[in-house]
Design an enzyme around this catalytic site. Structure first.
Site, PDB file in Angstrom:
ATOM      1  N   LEU A  48       0.644   6.497   0.149  1.00 38.45           N
ATOM      2  CA  LEU A  48       1.964   6.356  -0.478  1.00 38.45           C
ATOM      3  C   LEU A  48       1.971   5.352  -1.635  1.00 38.45           C
ATOM      4  O   LEU A  48       2.678   5.542  -2.617  1.00 38.45           O
ATOM      5  CB  LEU A  48       3.006   5.930   0.559  1.00 38.45           C
ATOM      6  CG  LEU A  48       3.549   7.046   1.438  1.00 38.45           C
ATOM      7  CD1 LEU A  48       4.538   6.484   2.453  1.00 38.45           C
ATOM      8  CD2 LEU A  48       4.233   8.091   0.574  1.00 38.45           C
ATOM      9  N   TYR A  54      -5.557  -1.412  -7.570  1.00 37.43           N
ATOM     10  CA  TYR A  54      -5.101  -1.127  -8.938  1.00 37.43           C
ATOM     11  C   TYR A  54      -6.257  -0.658  -9.832  1.00 37.43           C
ATOM     12  O   TYR A  54      -6.061   0.178 -10.708  1.00 37.43           O
ATOM     13  CB  TYR A  54      -4.385  -2.340  -9.524  1.00 37.43           C
ATOM     14  CG  TYR A  54      -3.037  -2.594  -8.870  1.00 37.43           C
ATOM     15  CD1 TYR A  54      -2.025  -1.659  -8.970  1.00 37.43           C
ATOM     16  CD2 TYR A  54      -2.790  -3.744  -8.132  1.00 37.43           C
ATOM     17  CE1 TYR A  54      -0.803  -1.859  -8.350  1.00 37.43           C
ATOM     18  CE2 TYR A  54      -1.559  -3.964  -7.519  1.00 37.43           C
ATOM     19  CZ  TYR A  54      -0.567  -3.013  -7.630  1.00 37.43           C
ATOM     20  OH  TYR A  54       0.648  -3.210  -7.033  1.00 37.43           O
TER      21      TYR A  54
END
Lengths: 160, 160
Positions: free
Chosen positions: B108, B140
């Protein structure tokens, strides 16, 4: 000196030595900036040109704009600029800090940053951030900025 | 799927396995968030509580808000959140990325970030930035973010 919401101008430096003359340096937070003057200033430090239309939008949507200028023949000559984006509550990020090369080495960068910090503190911003190029990291450290505090990393994503 | 200006909601994940049930996950960019639900979500990941008044201001002045939720007994249950500040032209900075622990490890976070990036690209933002805590730097990086590109350092100043 209360520098918040300076729509007109305040005298920042009285009688600065400049090429054998004494000039006054003023500060304003007015967003109504001459975009040609700003482009000229950014050209002077070798920045890549940006479309006026986008620069105008960016200025409108910045939380804080600070311009430094002197007055010559009744005209304002822009010599310094910086802006910050913010959520108006917790964080602000400083972008586009520039001082004209003719006025570098006179402490103007520090004065400009001090004014930004003062304004953002006054606005009760919790965290002031920026992304520093390698050659200005020490400049910001000397102003009290911390690089990668607690291992936090600045990260970038460029659209492709 | 066109997810821009989603004032109502779009179906993001169909029939996600959750505690033996199949649930649907929805996304909205509506800023009209239940602040109690947001606080509960932030509590679930151990964040320091922040005054509602400031959170409200921050949301109002964020360029982009994304919420993920599922629907239970006709109520929206907030399970993910992220927001971005921006000058609406050149840069955006992503803050407050959170996924409820019950829903972590299901992809998610990646889906949330992909949607943010898609929205910011659509808005023609040149540079997307964020400040990553050490434990999420790899997350990231896997999304295409670069740490300290060209030696650029993320720097912080905390009012004192």
């Amino acid at each position: 000196m209360n520098i918040r919401n300076i729509e007109d101008k305040v005298l920042l430096i009285n009688q600065l030595n400049y090429r054998g003359n004494k000039i006054n340096i003023y500060l304003t937070t007015n967003k109504n900036i001459n975009l040609y003057a700003l482009e000229k200033l950014c050209d002077s430090v070798g920045w890549v040109r940006r479309p006026f239309k986008k620069v105008k939008i960016a200025i409108e949507h910045s939380f804080l704009i600070i311009s430094l200028f002197h007055i010559k023949d009744n005209s304002n000559i822009l010599i310094g600029f910086a802006r910050a984006t913010s959520d108006h509550a917790f964080n602000a990020t400083i972008w586009d800090v520039v001082v004209h090369p003719d006025f570098q080495g006179k402490g103007l960068g520090k004065i400009l940053m001090d004014q930004i910090i003062q304004q953002l503190k006054y606005a009760d911003i919790t965290t002031i951030t920026l992304f520093a190029d390698p050659q200005v990291i020490m400049f910001y450290k000397n102003l009290g900025f911390l690089a990668d505090p607690d291992g936090i990393k600045g990260m970038f994503w460029y659209p492709h």
